[in-house]
Enzyme design. Sequence first.
Site, mmCIF file in Angstrom:
data_model
loop_
_atom_site.group_PDB
_atom_site.id
_atom_site.type_symbol
_atom_site.label_atom_id
_atom_site.label_comp_id
_atom_site.label_asym_id
_atom_site.label_seq_id
_atom_site.Cartn_x
_atom_site.Cartn_y
_atom_site.Cartn_z
ATOM 1 N N LYS A 1 -31.331 24.814 137.120
ATOM 2 C CA LYS A 1 -32.102 26.053 137.095
ATOM 3 C C LYS A 1 -33.147 26.006 138.201
ATOM 4 O O LYS A 1 -33.521 24.937 138.706
ATOM 5 C CB LYS A 1 -32.778 26.274 135.739
ATOM 6 C CG LYS A 1 -33.805 25.197 135.328
ATOM 7 C CD LYS A 1 -35.185 25.416 135.910
ATOM 8 C CE LYS A 1 -36.141 24.276 135.541
ATOM 9 N NZ LYS A 1 -37.346 24.225 136.383
ATOM 10 N N ALA B 1 -36.317 16.298 140.073
ATOM 11 C CA ALA B 1 -36.485 17.134 141.264
ATOM 12 C C ALA B 1 -36.975 18.545 140.968
ATOM 13 O O ALA B 1 -37.066 19.363 141.869
ATOM 14 C CB ALA B 1 -35.162 17.206 142.025
ATOM 15 N N GLY B 2 -37.264 18.867 139.698
ATOM 16 C CA GLY B 2 -37.710 20.210 139.363
ATOM 17 C C GLY B 2 -36.585 21.183 139.095
ATOM 18 O O GLY B 2 -36.808 22.389 138.990
ATOM 19 N N LEU B 3 -35.351 20.669 138.951
ATOM 20 C CA LEU B 3 -34.181 21.513 138.706
ATOM 21 C C LEU B 3 -33.642 21.368 137.287
ATOM 22 O O LEU B 3 -32.647 21.995 136.930
ATOM 23 C CB LEU B 3 -33.076 21.188 139.714
ATOM 24 C CG LEU B 3 -33.437 21.440 141.185
ATOM 25 C CD1 LEU B 3 -32.343 20.887 142.102
ATOM 26 C CD2 LEU B 3 -33.649 22.923 141.453
ATOM 27 N N ALA B 4 -34.289 20.516 136.481
ATOM 28 C CA ALA B 4 -33.971 20.347 135.056
ATOM 29 C C ALA B 4 -32.552 19.870 134.801
ATOM 30 O O ALA B 4 -31.942 20.216 133.789
ATOM 31 C CB ALA B 4 -34.249 21.635 134.278
ATOM 32 N N GLY B 5 -32.029 19.047 135.693
ATOM 33 C CA GLY B 5 -30.682 18.528 135.491
ATOM 34 C C GLY B 5 -30.544 17.735 134.206
ATOM 35 O O GLY B 5 -29.553 17.874 133.480
ATOM 36 N N ASP C 1 -38.017 22.271 128.449
ATOM 37 C CA ASP C 1 -37.148 23.328 128.984
ATOM 38 C C ASP C 1 -35.689 23.193 128.556
ATOM 39 O O ASP C 1 -34.826 23.925 129.029
ATOM 40 C CB ASP C 1 -37.240 23.401 130.512
ATOM 41 C CG ASP C 1 -36.984 22.057 131.186
ATOM 42 O OD1 ASP C 1 -36.579 21.109 130.488
ATOM 43 O OD2 ASP C 1 -37.200 21.959 132.409
ATOM 44 N N SER D 1 -32.352 18.009 131.436
ATOM 45 C CA SER D 1 -32.428 18.929 130.299
ATOM 46 C C SER D 1 -31.124 19.693 130.128
ATOM 47 O O SER D 1 -30.654 19.908 129.008
ATOM 48 C CB SER D 1 -33.582 19.911 130.501
ATOM 49 O OG SER D 1 -34.823 19.246 130.536
#
EC number: 2.7.1.148
Length: 278
Positions: free
Chosen positions: A9, A96-100, A135, A102
């Site tokens: 995301k 990295a802030g992409l919520a992989g 998230d 999660s």
Amino acid sequence: MMKINSYAKINLSLDVLDLREDGYHNIDTIMNLIDLHDVIEINRNNTNELKLSSNNSNFPTDKTNLIYKIFENLKKFRKINCSYDVFVDKQIPISAGLAGGSSNACEFLMYVNDDLSLNLSNQEIKEICRLTGADTFYFTSKKCVRATGIGNEFVRLSDFSNKNIIIVNNGMSISSKDVYDNLKESNGGLGKITVAIDSRDYETFYRKAFNTMESVSERLVEEISDIKEQLNNLGCDLSLMSGSGPTVFGIFENYNDYENCYSKLKDKYKYVFKTKTL
């Protein structure tokens, strides 16, 4: 064996509000999936041991992994008499802030719910996700949403699919805790930005979008601001950091600029992806 796509995301805007008693922060954010994804291979086993593996040596395979955590939290709601072998083909950069992570956890939970016919209610899924990570529950939505609370209260917004996205990550990772601990006051929420994106007034949206975490993350990883500047110079309509970073994305309305940007940056940074919103 089952193979499942687990999508990343991006935060199209993000404001961090106040600290809650449970240790989380209240946030106001707009999130959307992108086509960049991991592939999760799942096999049921008859042991009591969840076995995690990956093609990425930095992928945690111990109890710190959110797949492990969500499986343990699931057991608080249902009796589970088996376990799984899980292999994650990682394409989404880690931390990295992409919520992989999660996304991986949520997809695993939804698969187990179906595989074992657990019939979890939406409220149970929401609580299991809350116990796992702020998230995580978003990945049950798979839409463009405005998320409030800890990121688990949703209002669906107008479709924002098929936008041209360049993802750039320099290979570094940032601790979300370090960023949250150094945040100042919020920008007052995303009211006007939400109206703009929901009414498809993209010119206003691109002009007003922000991420309050950027100022802190840019001090930790100076290259973030440089990447944003390059994306802007190469014609993007919006460049913004996703989550707590350090990943930066650019949105391109012009397809030629999109292709040119990818060509110019793809060999310059560790991770550069050409993708689209879903």
